[in-house]
Design a protein around this motif. Structure first.
Motif, PDB file in Angstrom:
ATOM      1  N   SER A  93       0.821  -1.217   0.000  1.00  6.81           N
ATOM      2  CA  SER A  93       0.000   0.000   0.000  1.00  6.81           C
ATOM      3  C   SER A  93       0.855   1.266   0.000  1.00  6.81           C
ATOM      4  CB  SER A  93      -0.955   0.011   1.194  1.00  6.81           C
ATOM      5  OG  SER A  93      -0.270   0.329   2.394  1.00  6.81           O
ATOM      6  N   LEU A  94       2.118   1.136   0.350  1.00  5.41           N
ATOM      7  CA  LEU A  94       3.002   2.303   0.320  1.00  5.41           C
ATOM      8  C   LEU A  94       3.208   2.813  -1.098  1.00  5.41           C
ATOM      9  CD1 LEU A  94       5.733   1.283   2.911  1.00  5.41           C
ATOM     10  CD2 LEU A  94       3.796   2.823   3.250  1.00  5.41           C
ATOM     11  N   THR A  95       2.888   2.001  -2.102  1.00  7.07           N
ATOM     12  CA  THR A  95       3.047   2.428  -3.492  1.00  7.07           C
ATOM     13  C   THR A  95       1.808   3.136  -4.029  1.00  7.07           C
ATOM     14  OG1 THR A  95       2.278   0.307  -4.388  1.00  7.07           O
ATOM     15  CG2 THR A  95       4.655   0.529  -3.954  1.00  7.07           C
ATOM     16  N   LEU A  96       0.729   3.167  -3.244  1.00 10.54           N
ATOM     17  CA  LEU A  96      -0.467   3.878  -3.670  1.00 10.54           C
ATOM     18  C   LEU A  96      -0.176   5.376  -3.711  1.00 10.54           C
ATOM     19  CD1 LEU A  96      -3.170   1.996  -1.557  1.00 10.54           C
ATOM     20  CD2 LEU A  96      -2.662   1.709  -3.986  1.00 10.54           C
ATOM     21  N   PRO A  97      -0.788   6.092  -4.640  1.00  9.16           N
ATOM     22  CA  PRO A  97      -0.494   7.524  -4.774  1.00  9.16           C
ATOM     23  C   PRO A  97      -0.643   8.312  -3.464  1.00  9.16           C
ATOM     24  CG  PRO A  97      -1.821   6.779  -6.615  1.00  9.16           C
ATOM     25  CD  PRO A  97      -1.732   5.628  -5.649  1.00  9.16           C
ATOM     26  N   GLU A  98      -1.666   8.004  -2.683  1.00 12.57           N
ATOM     27  CA  GLU A  98      -1.881   8.751  -1.442  1.00 12.57           C
ATOM     28  C   GLU A  98      -0.843   8.428  -0.361  1.00 12.57           C
ATOM     29  OE1 GLU A  98      -4.795   5.201  -1.258  1.00 12.57           O
ATOM     30  OE2 GLU A  98      -4.083   6.594  -2.784  1.00 12.57           O
ATOM     31  N   ASN A  99      -0.100   7.342  -0.538  1.00 18.08           N
ATOM     32  CA  ASN A  99       0.903   6.952   0.450  1.00 18.08           C
ATOM     33  C   ASN A  99       2.344   7.201   0.006  1.00 18.08           C
ATOM     34  OD1 ASN A  99      -1.158   6.083   2.132  1.00 18.08           O
ATOM     35  ND2 ASN A  99      -1.083   4.006   1.352  1.00 18.08           N
ATOM     36  N   LEU A 100       2.509   7.719  -1.189  1.00 18.97           N
ATOM     37  CA  LEU A 100       3.855   8.043  -1.662  1.00 18.97           C
ATOM     38  C   LEU A 100       4.404   9.214  -0.844  1.00 18.97           C
ATOM     39  CD1 LEU A 100       3.384   7.767  -5.532  1.00 18.97           C
ATOM     40  CD2 LEU A 100       4.535   6.147  -4.009  1.00 18.97           C
ATOM     41  N   PRO A 101       5.728   9.338  -0.767  1.00 22.86           N
ATOM     42  CA  PRO A 101       6.301  10.456  -0.011  1.00 22.86           C
ATOM     43  C   PRO A 101       5.886  11.794  -0.615  1.00 22.86           C
ATOM     44  CG  PRO A 101       8.019   8.920  -0.720  1.00 22.86           C
ATOM     45  CD  PRO A 101       6.746   8.478  -1.342  1.00 22.86           C
ATOM     46  N   THR A 102       5.548  12.727   0.257  1.00 18.93           N
ATOM     47  CA  THR A 102       5.211  14.074  -0.208  1.00 18.93           C
ATOM     48  C   THR A 102       6.500  14.804  -0.542  1.00 18.93           C
ATOM     49  OG1 THR A 102       5.336  15.020   2.015  1.00 18.93           O
ATOM     50  CG2 THR A 102       3.182  14.137   1.304  1.00 18.93           C
ATOM     51  N   GLU A 103       6.367  15.935  -1.215  1.00 19.34           N
ATOM     52  CA  GLU A 103       7.558  16.726  -1.561  1.00 19.34           C
ATOM     53  C   GLU A 103       8.283  17.167  -0.295  1.00 19.34           C
ATOM     54  OE1 GLU A 103       9.005  17.134  -4.500  1.00 19.34           O
ATOM     55  OE2 GLU A 103       7.448  15.806  -5.262  1.00 19.34           O
ATOM     56  N   GLU A 104       7.543  17.543   0.724  1.00 18.74           N
ATOM     57  CA  GLU A 104       8.160  17.959   1.990  1.00 18.74           C
ATOM     58  C   GLU A 104       8.921  16.797   2.639  1.00 18.74           C
ATOM     59  OE1 GLU A 104       6.900  19.590   6.409  1.00 18.74           O
ATOM     60  OE2 GLU A 104       5.492  19.821   4.751  1.00 18.74           O
ATOM     61  N   GLU A 105       8.318  15.602   2.616  1.00 17.50           N
ATOM     62  CA  GLU A 105       8.989  14.424   3.175  1.00 17.50           C
ATOM     63  C   GLU A 105      10.271  14.115   2.403  1.00 17.50           C
ATOM     64  OE1 GLU A 105       5.163  11.965   4.974  1.00 17.50           O
ATOM     65  OE2 GLU A 105       5.773  11.634   2.910  1.00 17.50           O
ATOM     66  N   LYS A 106      10.226  14.293   1.088  1.00 22.31           N
ATOM     67  CA  LYS A 106      11.423  14.053   0.274  1.00 22.31           C
ATOM     68  C   LYS A 106      12.527  15.050   0.621  1.00 22.31           C
ATOM     69  CE  LYS A 106       9.013  12.135  -3.729  1.00 22.31           C
ATOM     70  NZ  LYS A 106       8.625  12.391  -5.119  1.00 22.31           N
ATOM     71  N   ARG A 107      12.152  16.314   0.828  1.00 21.27           N
ATOM     72  CA  ARG A 107      13.141  17.351   1.161  1.00 21.27           C
ATOM     73  C   ARG A 107      13.758  17.106   2.536  1.00 21.27           C
ATOM     74  NH1 ARG A 107       9.379  20.839  -1.168  1.00 21.27           N
ATOM     75  NH2 ARG A 107       8.513  21.307   0.875  1.00 21.27           N
ATOM     76  N   ASN A 108      12.942  16.667   3.484  1.00 22.03           N
ATOM     77  CA  ASN A 108      13.404  16.479   4.858  1.00 22.03           C
ATOM     78  C   ASN A 108      14.046  15.120   5.093  1.00 22.03           C
ATOM     79  OD1 ASN A 108      12.472  19.025   5.569  1.00 22.03           O
ATOM     80  ND2 ASN A 108      10.469  18.256   6.157  1.00 22.03           N
ATOM     81  N   GLN A 109      13.961  14.247   4.124  1.00 22.39           N
ATOM     82  CA  GLN A 109      14.492  12.895   4.278  1.00 22.39           C
ATOM     83  C   GLN A 109      16.012  12.931   4.223  1.00 22.39           C
ATOM     84  OE1 GLN A 109      13.031  10.258   1.292  1.00 22.39           O
ATOM     85  NE2 GLN A 109      13.420   8.451   2.512  1.00 22.39           N
ATOM     86  N   LYS A 110      16.632  12.376   5.268  1.00 24.63           N
ATOM     87  CA  LYS A 110      18.088  12.390   5.342  1.00 24.63           C
ATOM     88  C   LYS A 110      18.697  11.088   4.848  1.00 24.63           C
ATOM     89  CE  LYS A 110      17.919  15.592   9.124  1.00 24.63           C
ATOM     90  NZ  LYS A 110      17.968  15.785  10.538  1.00 24.63           N
ATOM     91  N   SER A 111      17.875  10.068   4.694  1.00 23.59           N
ATOM     92  CA  SER A 111      18.367   8.773   4.224  1.00 23.59           C
ATOM     93  C   SER A 111      17.224   8.073   3.510  1.00 23.59           C
ATOM     94  CB  SER A 111      18.860   7.939   5.412  1.00 23.59           C
ATOM     95  OG  SER A 111      17.770   7.626   6.252  1.00 23.59           O
ATOM     96  N   ILE A 112      17.358   6.776   3.346  1.00 25.94           N
ATOM     97  CA  ILE A 112      16.298   6.017   2.686  1.00 25.94           C
ATOM     98  C   ILE A 112      15.224   5.582   3.680  1.00 25.94           C
ATOM     99  CG2 ILE A 112      17.729   5.205   0.793  1.00 25.94           C
ATOM    100  CD1 ILE A 112      18.147   2.621   2.306  1.00 25.94           C
ATOM    101  N   GLU A 113      15.284   6.119   4.887  1.00 26.59           N
ATOM    102  CA  GLU A 113      14.328   5.771   5.926  1.00 26.59           C
ATOM    103  C   GLU A 113      12.931   6.270   5.558  1.00 26.59           C
ATOM    104  OE1 GLU A 113      13.656   6.718  10.638  1.00 26.59           O
ATOM    105  OE2 GLU A 113      15.639   6.923   9.788  1.00 26.59           O
ATOM    106  N   LEU A 114      11.923   5.513   5.968  1.00 24.88           N
ATOM    107  CA  LEU A 114      10.540   5.905   5.730  1.00 24.88           C
ATOM    108  C   LEU A 114      10.167   7.086   6.617  1.00 24.88           C
ATOM    109  CD1 LEU A 114       8.825   2.407   5.750  1.00 24.88           C
ATOM    110  CD2 LEU A 114       9.231   3.837   3.768  1.00 24.88           C
ATOM    111  N   SER A 115       9.236   7.910   6.146  1.00 24.59           N
ATOM    112  CA  SER A 115       8.730   9.009   6.967  1.00 24.59           C
ATOM    113  C   SER A 115       7.852   8.427   8.074  1.00 24.59           C
ATOM    114  CB  SER A 115       7.904   9.967   6.105  1.00 24.59           C
ATOM    115  OG  SER A 115       6.717   9.326   5.663  1.00 24.59           O
ATOM    116  N   ASP A 116       7.631   9.219   9.102  1.00 24.79           N
ATOM    117  CA  ASP A 116       6.780   8.776  10.209  1.00 24.79           C
ATOM    118  C   ASP A 116       5.378   8.424   9.719  1.00 24.79           C
ATOM    119  OD1 ASP A 116       8.850   9.078  11.996  1.00 24.79           O
ATOM    120  OD2 ASP A 116       8.191  11.054  12.703  1.00 24.79           O
ATOM    121  N   ARG A 117       4.857   9.206   8.788  1.00 25.56           N
ATOM    122  CA  ARG A 117       3.515   8.947   8.240  1.00 25.56           C
ATOM    123  C   ARG A 117       3.466   7.576   7.571  1.00 25.56           C
ATOM    124  NH1 ARG A 117       1.349   9.374   3.187  1.00 25.56           N
ATOM    125  NH2 ARG A 117       3.291  10.220   2.362  1.00 25.56           N
ATOM    126  N   ARG A 118       4.495   7.237   6.824  1.00 22.14           N
ATOM    127  CA  ARG A 118       4.516   5.957   6.108  1.00 22.14           C
ATOM    128  C   ARG A 118       4.776   4.794   7.073  1.00 22.14           C
ATOM    129  NH1 ARG A 118       7.871   5.929   1.030  1.00 22.14           N
ATOM    130  NH2 ARG A 118       6.234   4.606   0.228  1.00 22.14           N
TER     131      ARG A 118
END
Length: 125
Positions: free
Chosen positions: A45-70
């Motif tokens: 389900s992480l591949t569903l459009p509504e569960n993909l990383p947001t632009e903000e999550e991509k900017r704040n991501q420091k590694s390949i770790e999942l965001s808290d929301r995901r």
């Protein structure tokens, strides 16, 4: 760090296979427990459009770790999978202190152990 990388690799493996769909039930899938199937579904389900990383999550991501929301998407099925081994809520709390990374790492470990016990299809099948 190694555990985060490990489950990130596992997530990538599941995501790469998530586009495959068939109408026929795979005999190997029929032997999987409900907890395993639910965990796989939540990963996919992480591949569903509504569960993909947001632009903000991509900017704040420091590694390949999942965001808290995901991570929150995976936690319910991960806890279900952990509990399927007989672990109590108290044991889960004691072992993870509520740390989502520890919960997900534990669930991936159990997932791999259960998959290794599931009979796999061979070339002769």
């Amino acid at each position: 760090m190694k555990s985060k990388l490990f489950y990130a690799i596992m997530m990538a493996a599941f995501i790469s296979c998530s586009t495959e769909s068939t109408a026929v039930v795979n005999p190997v899938d029929a032997k999987k427990s409900g907890e395993i199937i639910n965990f796989e579904k939540s990963i996919k389900s992480l591949t569903l459009p509504e569960n993909l990383p947001t632009e903000e999550e991509k900017r704040n991501q420091k590694s390949i770790e999942l965001s808290d929301r995901r991570k929150d998407i995976l936690i319910p099925s991960a806890l279900e999978l952990i509990k399927s081994t007989g672990a109590s809520d108290q044991e889960i709390t004691n072992n993870t202190q509520g740390d989502r990374d520890k919960i997900l790492t534990w669930a991936v470990k159990i997932y791999n152990e259960k998959l290794n016990k599931t009979p796999q299809k061979t070339l002769n099948d």
